[in-house]
Write a protein that holds these residues in place. Structure first.
Motif, PDB file in Angstrom:
ATOM      1  N   THR A 160      40.656 116.112  57.644  1.00  0.00           N
ATOM      2  CA  THR A 160      42.010 116.118  57.092  1.00  0.00           C
ATOM      3  C   THR A 160      41.986 115.995  55.573  1.00  0.00           C
ATOM      4  OG1 THR A 160      42.375 113.725  57.283  1.00  0.00           O
ATOM      5  CG2 THR A 160      42.945 115.085  59.188  1.00  0.00           C
ATOM      6  N   ARG A 161      40.930 115.424  55.019  1.00  0.00           N
ATOM      7  CA  ARG A 161      40.829 115.283  53.565  1.00  0.00           C
ATOM      8  C   ARG A 161      40.691 116.647  52.898  1.00  0.00           C
ATOM      9  NH1 ARG A 161      39.406 110.199  51.366  1.00  0.00           N
ATOM     10  NH2 ARG A 161      38.301 111.383  49.798  1.00  0.00           N
ATOM     11  N   ALA A 162      39.975 117.571  53.535  1.00  0.00           N
ATOM     12  CA  ALA A 162      39.844 118.919  52.975  1.00  0.00           C
ATOM     13  C   ALA A 162      41.204 119.604  52.918  1.00  0.00           C
ATOM     14  CB  ALA A 162      38.869 119.745  53.810  1.00  0.00           C
ATOM     15  N   LEU A 163      42.053 119.354  53.916  1.00  0.00           N
ATOM     16  CA  LEU A 163      43.400 119.917  53.903  1.00  0.00           C
ATOM     17  C   LEU A 163      44.233 119.300  52.794  1.00  0.00           C
ATOM     18  CD1 LEU A 163      44.266 119.941  57.691  1.00  0.00           C
ATOM     19  CD2 LEU A 163      43.802 121.922  56.248  1.00  0.00           C
ATOM     20  N   ALA A 164      44.088 118.003  52.584  1.00  0.00           N
ATOM     21  CA  ALA A 164      44.886 117.306  51.583  1.00  0.00           C
ATOM     22  C   ALA A 164      44.593 117.819  50.173  1.00  0.00           C
ATOM     23  CB  ALA A 164      44.644 115.802  51.657  1.00  0.00           C
ATOM     24  N   ARG A 165      43.396 118.327  49.939  1.00  0.00           N
ATOM     25  CA  ARG A 165      43.050 118.838  48.611  1.00  0.00           C
ATOM     26  C   ARG A 165      43.662 120.205  48.350  1.00  0.00           C
ATOM     27  NH1 ARG A 165      38.080 116.471  50.060  1.00  0.00           N
ATOM     28  NH2 ARG A 165      37.268 118.455  50.770  1.00  0.00           N
ATOM     29  N   ARG A 166      44.123 120.856  49.404  1.00  0.00           N
ATOM     30  CA  ARG A 166      44.719 122.182  49.252  1.00  0.00           C
ATOM     31  C   ARG A 166      46.227 122.052  49.401  1.00  0.00           C
ATOM     32  NH1 ARG A 166      39.838 123.158  52.001  1.00  0.00           N
ATOM     33  NH2 ARG A 166      38.665 124.869  51.112  1.00  0.00           N
ATOM     34  N   PRO A 167      46.981 122.465  48.416  1.00  0.00           N
ATOM     35  CA  PRO A 167      48.442 122.354  48.541  1.00  0.00           C
ATOM     36  C   PRO A 167      48.969 123.265  49.640  1.00  0.00           C
ATOM     37  CG  PRO A 167      47.856 123.623  46.604  1.00  0.00           C
ATOM     38  CD  PRO A 167      46.564 123.084  47.173  1.00  0.00           C
ATOM     39  N   ALA A 168      49.972 122.793  50.343  1.00  0.00           N
ATOM     40  CA  ALA A 168      50.619 123.604  51.371  1.00  0.00           C
ATOM     41  C   ALA A 168      51.350 124.758  50.699  1.00  0.00           C
ATOM     42  CB  ALA A 168      51.587 122.755  52.172  1.00  0.00           C
TER      43      ALA A 168
END
Length: 115
Positions: free
Chosen positions: A85-93
């Protein structure tokens, strides 16, 4: 606690077919450690506007898994449940669905199919 966490996990991934089998935390569909890559994609898409919420949700399931799988080191379970989930958090939606799907597939290390 187990019943409420289990019910929440079942609701979140019910659309994907990739649900956890407890207490072993393997996917009922593909038998990989849950959340398997398809479940990760489904969860990331479900929480696309609330990535911190996804991290909190997965951390809650991580705590349950630590209690249910005492023979597996907590660090390995952290990688399985929370680290992705941390990898997702680094990428803006992004509002564009195609771009979002591409980013999710890159973050969970799934080869993306041509969209």
């Amino acid at each position: 606690m187990k019943r409420s966490v289990d019910a929440a996990a079942q609701r979140q991934v019910s659309g994907s077919g990739h649900r956890p089998a407890r207490p072993g935390w393997d996917c009922r569909d593909c038998y990989q450690p849950w959340p398997c890559p398809p479940a990760q994609v489904h969860l990331a898409e479900s929480y696309e506007a609330d990535r911190p919420g996804l991290a909190v949700y997965m951390a809650t399931l991580y705590v349950a898994a630590v209690h249910e799988l005492p023979s597996i080191p907590a660090g390995l379970l952290y990688g399985q449940f929370v680290a992705w989930t941390r990898a997702l958090a680094r990428r803006p939606a992004t509002p564009e669905g195609r771009q979002l799907t591409r980013e999710i597939h890159q973050a969970v290390h799934i080869p993306r199919v041509r969209l």
